[in-house]
Design a protein around this motif. Sequence first.
Motif, PDB file in Angstrom:
ATOM      1  N   ASP A  81      -4.901  -5.756  -2.981  1.00 38.16           N
ATOM      2  CA  ASP A  81      -5.801  -6.900  -3.113  1.00 38.16           C
ATOM      3  C   ASP A  81      -5.319  -8.145  -2.360  1.00 38.16           C
ATOM      4  OD1 ASP A  81      -8.265  -7.939  -4.291  1.00 38.16           O
ATOM      5  OD2 ASP A  81      -6.947  -9.230  -5.469  1.00 38.16           O
ATOM      6  N   PRO A  82      -4.008  -8.489  -2.379  1.00 43.53           N
ATOM      7  CA  PRO A  82      -3.579  -9.667  -1.607  1.00 43.53           C
ATOM      8  C   PRO A  82      -3.881  -9.547  -0.110  1.00 43.53           C
ATOM      9  CG  PRO A  82      -1.880  -9.021  -3.177  1.00 43.53           C
ATOM     10  CD  PRO A  82      -2.896  -7.929  -3.182  1.00 43.53           C
ATOM     11  N   MET A  83      -3.880  -8.318   0.417  1.00 39.78           N
ATOM     12  CA  MET A  83      -4.171  -8.135   1.838  1.00 39.78           C
ATOM     13  C   MET A  83      -5.664  -8.310   2.116  1.00 39.78           C
ATOM     14  SD  MET A  83      -1.572  -4.932   2.524  1.00 39.78           S
ATOM     15  CE  MET A  83      -1.408  -5.213   4.270  1.00 39.78           C
ATOM     16  N   PHE A  84      -6.507  -7.899   1.153  1.00 38.22           N
ATOM     17  CA  PHE A  84      -7.937  -8.197   1.277  1.00 38.22           C
ATOM     18  C   PHE A  84      -8.158  -9.713   1.296  1.00 38.22           C
ATOM     19  CE2 PHE A  84      -9.052  -3.840  -0.347  1.00 38.22           C
ATOM     20  CZ  PHE A  84      -9.863  -3.492   0.713  1.00 38.22           C
ATOM     21  N   ASP A  85      -7.446 -10.420   0.416  1.00 36.18           N
ATOM     22  CA  ASP A  85      -7.598 -11.882   0.359  1.00 36.18           C
ATOM     23  C   ASP A  85      -7.237 -12.521   1.698  1.00 36.18           C
ATOM     24  OD1 ASP A  85      -8.423 -11.813  -2.268  1.00 36.18           O
ATOM     25  OD2 ASP A  85      -6.419 -12.088  -3.094  1.00 36.18           O
ATOM     26  N   LYS A  86      -6.167 -12.046   2.322  1.00 34.91           N
ATOM     27  CA  LYS A  86      -5.775 -12.588   3.625  1.00 34.91           C
ATOM     28  C   LYS A  86      -6.866 -12.357   4.669  1.00 34.91           C
ATOM     29  CE  LYS A  86      -0.710 -12.229   3.347  1.00 34.91           C
ATOM     30  NZ  LYS A  86       0.482 -11.600   3.954  1.00 34.91           N
ATOM     31  N   ALA A  87      -7.419 -11.131   4.686  1.00 36.96           N
ATOM     32  CA  ALA A  87      -8.459 -10.819   5.675  1.00 36.96           C
ATOM     33  C   ALA A  87      -9.702 -11.674   5.456  1.00 36.96           C
ATOM     34  CB  ALA A  87      -8.809  -9.332   5.607  1.00 36.96           C
ATOM     35  N   LEU A  88     -10.088 -11.877   4.194  1.00 42.99           N
ATOM     36  CA  LEU A  88     -11.265 -12.693   3.908  1.00 42.99           C
ATOM     37  C   LEU A  88     -11.018 -14.173   4.155  1.00 42.99           C
ATOM     38  CD1 LEU A  88     -12.517 -10.901   0.662  1.00 42.99           C
ATOM     39  CD2 LEU A  88     -13.464 -10.739   2.970  1.00 42.99           C
ATOM     40  N   ALA A  89      -9.716 -14.538   4.292  1.00 41.81           N
ATOM     41  CA  ALA A  89      -9.369 -15.911   4.661  1.00 41.81           C
ATOM     42  C   ALA A  89      -9.217 -16.054   6.178  1.00 41.81           C
ATOM     43  CB  ALA A  89      -8.078 -16.337   3.954  1.00 41.81           C
ATOM     44  N   GLY A  90      -9.428 -14.953   6.916  1.00 37.31           N
ATOM     45  CA  GLY A  90      -9.382 -15.010   8.374  1.00 37.31           C
ATOM     46  C   GLY A  90      -8.094 -14.525   8.997  1.00 37.31           C
ATOM     47  N   GLU A  91      -7.186 -13.943   8.207  1.00 36.73           N
ATOM     48  CA  GLU A  91      -5.883 -13.522   8.718  1.00 36.73           C
ATOM     49  C   GLU A  91      -5.809 -12.003   8.751  1.00 36.73           C
ATOM     50  OE1 GLU A  91      -1.129 -13.757   7.538  1.00 36.73           O
ATOM     51  OE2 GLU A  91      -2.580 -15.035   6.514  1.00 36.73           O
ATOM     52  N   ALA A  92      -5.633 -11.440   9.940  1.00 39.21           N
ATOM     53  CA  ALA A  92      -5.441  -9.993  10.073  1.00 39.21           C
ATOM     54  C   ALA A  92      -4.015  -9.641   9.663  1.00 39.21           C
ATOM     55  CB  ALA A  92      -5.699  -9.546  11.506  1.00 39.21           C
ATOM     56  N   SER A  93      -3.838  -8.456   9.069  1.00 39.35           N
ATOM     57  CA  SER A  93      -2.505  -8.069   8.619  1.00 39.35           C
ATOM     58  C   SER A  93      -2.392  -6.556   8.562  1.00 39.35           C
ATOM     59  CB  SER A  93      -2.203  -8.659   7.232  1.00 39.35           C
ATOM     60  OG  SER A  93      -3.123  -8.168   6.267  1.00 39.35           O
ATOM     61  N   VAL A  94      -1.137  -6.093   8.618  1.00 39.95           N
ATOM     62  CA  VAL A  94      -0.813  -4.673   8.471  1.00 39.95           C
ATOM     63  C   VAL A  94       0.308  -4.574   7.446  1.00 39.95           C
ATOM     64  CG1 VAL A  94       0.019  -2.577   9.597  1.00 39.95           C
ATOM     65  CG2 VAL A  94      -1.463  -4.158  10.852  1.00 39.95           C
ATOM     66  N   GLY A  95       0.183  -3.665   6.493  1.00 48.02           N
ATOM     67  CA  GLY A  95       1.200  -3.537   5.459  1.00 48.02           C
ATOM     68  C   GLY A  95       1.413  -2.095   5.062  1.00 48.02           C
ATOM     69  N   GLU A  96       2.584  -1.823   4.469  1.00 44.07           N
ATOM     70  CA  GLU A  96       2.906  -0.512   3.929  1.00 44.07           C
ATOM     71  C   GLU A  96       3.277  -0.666   2.464  1.00 44.07           C
ATOM     72  OE1 GLU A  96       5.878   1.568   6.113  1.00 44.07           O
ATOM     73  OE2 GLU A  96       4.858   1.355   8.055  1.00 44.07           O
ATOM     74  N   PHE A  97       2.934   0.342   1.661  1.00 44.96           N
ATOM     75  CA  PHE A  97       3.259   0.274   0.244  1.00 44.96           C
ATOM     76  C   PHE A  97       3.327   1.689  -0.311  1.00 44.96           C
ATOM     77  CE2 PHE A  97      -1.104  -0.807   1.257  1.00 44.96           C
ATOM     78  CZ  PHE A  97      -1.822   0.222   0.654  1.00 44.96           C
ATOM     79  N   ASP A  98       4.033   1.822  -1.452  1.00 44.58           N
ATOM     80  CA  ASP A  98       4.207   3.109  -2.121  1.00 44.58           C
ATOM     81  C   ASP A  98       3.231   3.236  -3.276  1.00 44.58           C
ATOM     82  OD1 ASP A  98       6.338   3.979  -0.520  1.00 44.58           O
ATOM     83  OD2 ASP A  98       7.746   2.769  -1.673  1.00 44.58           O
ATOM     84  N   LEU A  99       2.722   4.468  -3.481  1.00 39.37           N
ATOM     85  CA  LEU A  99       1.825   4.757  -4.594  1.00 39.37           C
ATOM     86  C   LEU A  99       2.362   5.935  -5.394  1.00 39.37           C
ATOM     87  CD1 LEU A  99      -1.678   4.519  -2.849  1.00 39.37           C
ATOM     88  CD2 LEU A  99      -0.603   2.810  -4.310  1.00 39.37           C
ATOM     89  N   HIS A 100       1.881   6.054  -6.620  1.00 46.39           N
ATOM     90  CA  HIS A 100       2.209   7.179  -7.491  1.00 46.39           C
ATOM     91  C   HIS A 100       3.722   7.381  -7.620  1.00 46.39           C
ATOM     92  CE1 HIS A 100      -2.013   7.810  -7.135  1.00 46.39           C
ATOM     93  NE2 HIS A 100      -1.961   8.261  -5.900  1.00 46.39           N
ATOM     94  N   GLU A 101       4.376   6.337  -8.097  1.00 47.70           N
ATOM     95  CA  GLU A 101       5.820   6.358  -8.344  1.00 47.70           C
ATOM     96  C   GLU A 101       6.607   6.717  -7.080  1.00 47.70           C
ATOM     97  OE1 GLU A 101       6.453   9.032 -11.570  1.00 47.70           O
ATOM     98  OE2 GLU A 101       5.585   7.686 -13.063  1.00 47.70           O
ATOM     99  N   GLY A 102       6.120   6.228  -5.969  1.00 47.74           N
ATOM    100  CA  GLY A 102       6.847   6.409  -4.718  1.00 47.74           C
ATOM    101  C   GLY A 102       6.647   7.744  -4.053  1.00 47.74           C
ATOM    102  N   THR A 103       5.744   8.580  -4.568  1.00 46.29           N
ATOM    103  CA  THR A 103       5.547   9.895  -3.952  1.00 46.29           C
ATOM    104  C   THR A 103       4.613   9.849  -2.752  1.00 46.29           C
ATOM    105  OG1 THR A 103       3.708  10.422  -5.441  1.00 46.29           O
ATOM    106  CG2 THR A 103       5.916  11.040  -6.162  1.00 46.29           C
ATOM    107  N   ARG A 104       3.963   8.728  -2.512  1.00 42.69           N
ATOM    108  CA  ARG A 104       3.031   8.619  -1.381  1.00 42.69           C
ATOM    109  C   ARG A 104       3.214   7.260  -0.717  1.00 42.69           C
ATOM    110  NH1 ARG A 104      -2.051  11.415  -0.383  1.00 42.69           N
ATOM    111  NH2 ARG A 104      -1.693  12.483  -2.348  1.00 42.69           N
ATOM    112  N   ARG A 105       3.321   7.260   0.612  1.00 38.78           N
ATOM    113  CA  ARG A 105       3.481   6.044   1.397  1.00 38.78           C
ATOM    114  C   ARG A 105       2.216   5.831   2.206  1.00 38.78           C
ATOM    115  NH1 ARG A 105       6.809   1.561   1.263  1.00 38.78           N
ATOM    116  NH2 ARG A 105       7.138   0.687   3.332  1.00 38.78           N
TER     117      ARG A 105
END
Length: 645
Positions: free
Chosen positions: A235-259
């Motif tokens: 959600d914070p990355m959506f907020d940045k895009a809707l504020a006019g800022e393009a971004s790329v990010g990486e994050f872990d899901l499902h207790e780190g089993t998926r990147r």
Amino acid sequence: MVMTDQTTTQMMRSGLNLIGQALTIYDADLRLAVSNRRFQEMFGLPDHLVETGARFRETIEYLASRGEYGRVDDVERFVQSRVDQARDFEPHYMERQRANGDWISVEGSPLRTGGWVTVYTDITQIKRQEAMLRSEGEKLSADLITRSEELTETNRRLAATNSALEEAKRDLIDAEARARVTAEMTPAHIAHVDRNKIYTYSNRKLFEVIGASPRDIIGLSTQEALGPDAHRLIDPMFDKALAGEASVGEFDLHEGTRRVRAAFTPDIDPSGEITGAYVLSMDITAEAQARAALQQTRKRELAAQLTSGLAHDFANLLTVILGLQGQLERMAGLPPEAAEAIATTKAAALRGGALLDKLSDVSGRRALSVSAVRIDALFDDISALAKAALPETITLTLQNEGIERPVMLDRGFMQDGLLNLVLNARDAIIGNGQHSGTISITARLRGTTWVEFQVRDSGPGFSEEGLSSALDPFFTSKASEGSGLGLTMVYDFAQLSGGRVRINNRARGGAEVTVQLPLRYGSLTSGLGMVLLVEDKDDLRVQTREMLRAMGHVVLETDNAEEALVLSQVPGISHVLSDIMLGDGMTGLDMARALLDTGVNVPVIMMTGLPADDPVRQQAEAQFPLVNKPFAEAQLAEKFDEVQA
């Protein structure tokens, strides 16, 4: 990819704006796909009702409330009847007078992919001419001829315009089909959200990227589609895009089993206003695993450079020490205490040599030798080797929790690592003064990403220092008896494989070491390729898709036979896997026979839950290989093996 699709849509819309008639295209879900400017002008619609994704129901409600259809006593009932008529997708033509006195003609034509195209033409002038002709009668016979000629000319222009619209419709359908196939074949989730974080476009890849989501997310909020855990991170990355800022990010899901990696780009209209955001996300778990393995390889190479010269010189010194001690040992007349000192020195030197061997294993250039390994067979070997090293008072149990297919491992490294952990557990139990104890090794799957090995014992567990330092080289809790390289070797193997190691103390006492390695199944079939999956049940299609992907196939999917015939023309299709019964319309068996008639020369496998005496099943089984529902991945793989054979 997203920007190309947007540009194509804008170009088509610009072309349609040049047409004098109003035009709309609604999809199968009664959402607006395309409209021209004349449509908004003709009916005085607000902007939100001509945006892509606008609901047909809301447009009818607006027009009815404005009196477009005259007096309507029950608006809700009127709107529902129009929606029901629209869902029938029947061709139609009608003429009606609007509340302002103007006349329009309405012509609708259904699309092959669902939805319809509607053209609205202002025929007020024609109607006025007809009325004038009727009122003037014979007095205006001359004018009648003139008006008739004008009307004929107008009809000719209208026919030409309709022909152009038909051609435009065909081009739009073809462009839509190409764009859809391209978007669905892209190994990433492509989507668009509006200012309110509502999905207005999405391909069907979100489930593959984040592992859990509704299949159809258009109209859902980002929180509803992503779930609470993923939404909290994204959600914070959506907020940045809707504020006019393009971004790329990486994050872990499902207790780190998926990147996951996601790119967010603001959607800015020609006036400079931010109207939403585009998102491109993909599962990079395999990439992250490979990255970790590469980093560990570089560390090992650096360690090898730093230690190789030192180890060589140290080995030479040990050789000299052993040689001199041998000479002293052969001298006559040495006192007894000298002989004891010589023996102690030789033992220390030999232990130093063993330590150098282990150091070479850690820092050397040993490469992984990966092959398909059956867990049961691996456990049989470990049990036989460990039996000789364990006292009868310590019980070793090995359990495979459902890993039936071979997995890709370095068998030697895995065996050495697990044996090392077993011996560490043995030493911890005996060193704690216990007369008996237990050691267990368990293998299991963690989702579709990891294969996990867990070693537990009934010893005293790790000390506080051990929990923080046990994976460090040369750390040992065995004083002079330990090299401090055992767990380091296990950690090195896991990192080199793109995996990880965790150490903990169990709540009921004892140590727990968990090794997770990237899950790669051994190849059970030859000729892996692109499978066209045809299944109309969403949950079954998802399960079957995951089985096929685990087998190594690329999957192109659809829920109906008609679309399957179109997708079968995509280059690279190697197999077709279809359910026999596909709901309304053409059956899977009809589709398979049509493929043969059109010359598509790929193996076709049928799926069914029909009983053995069902006539349709018997017809399908007589002509095509058939797998019976329900089936496991191993059964599906065997059927693919039969086809390949």
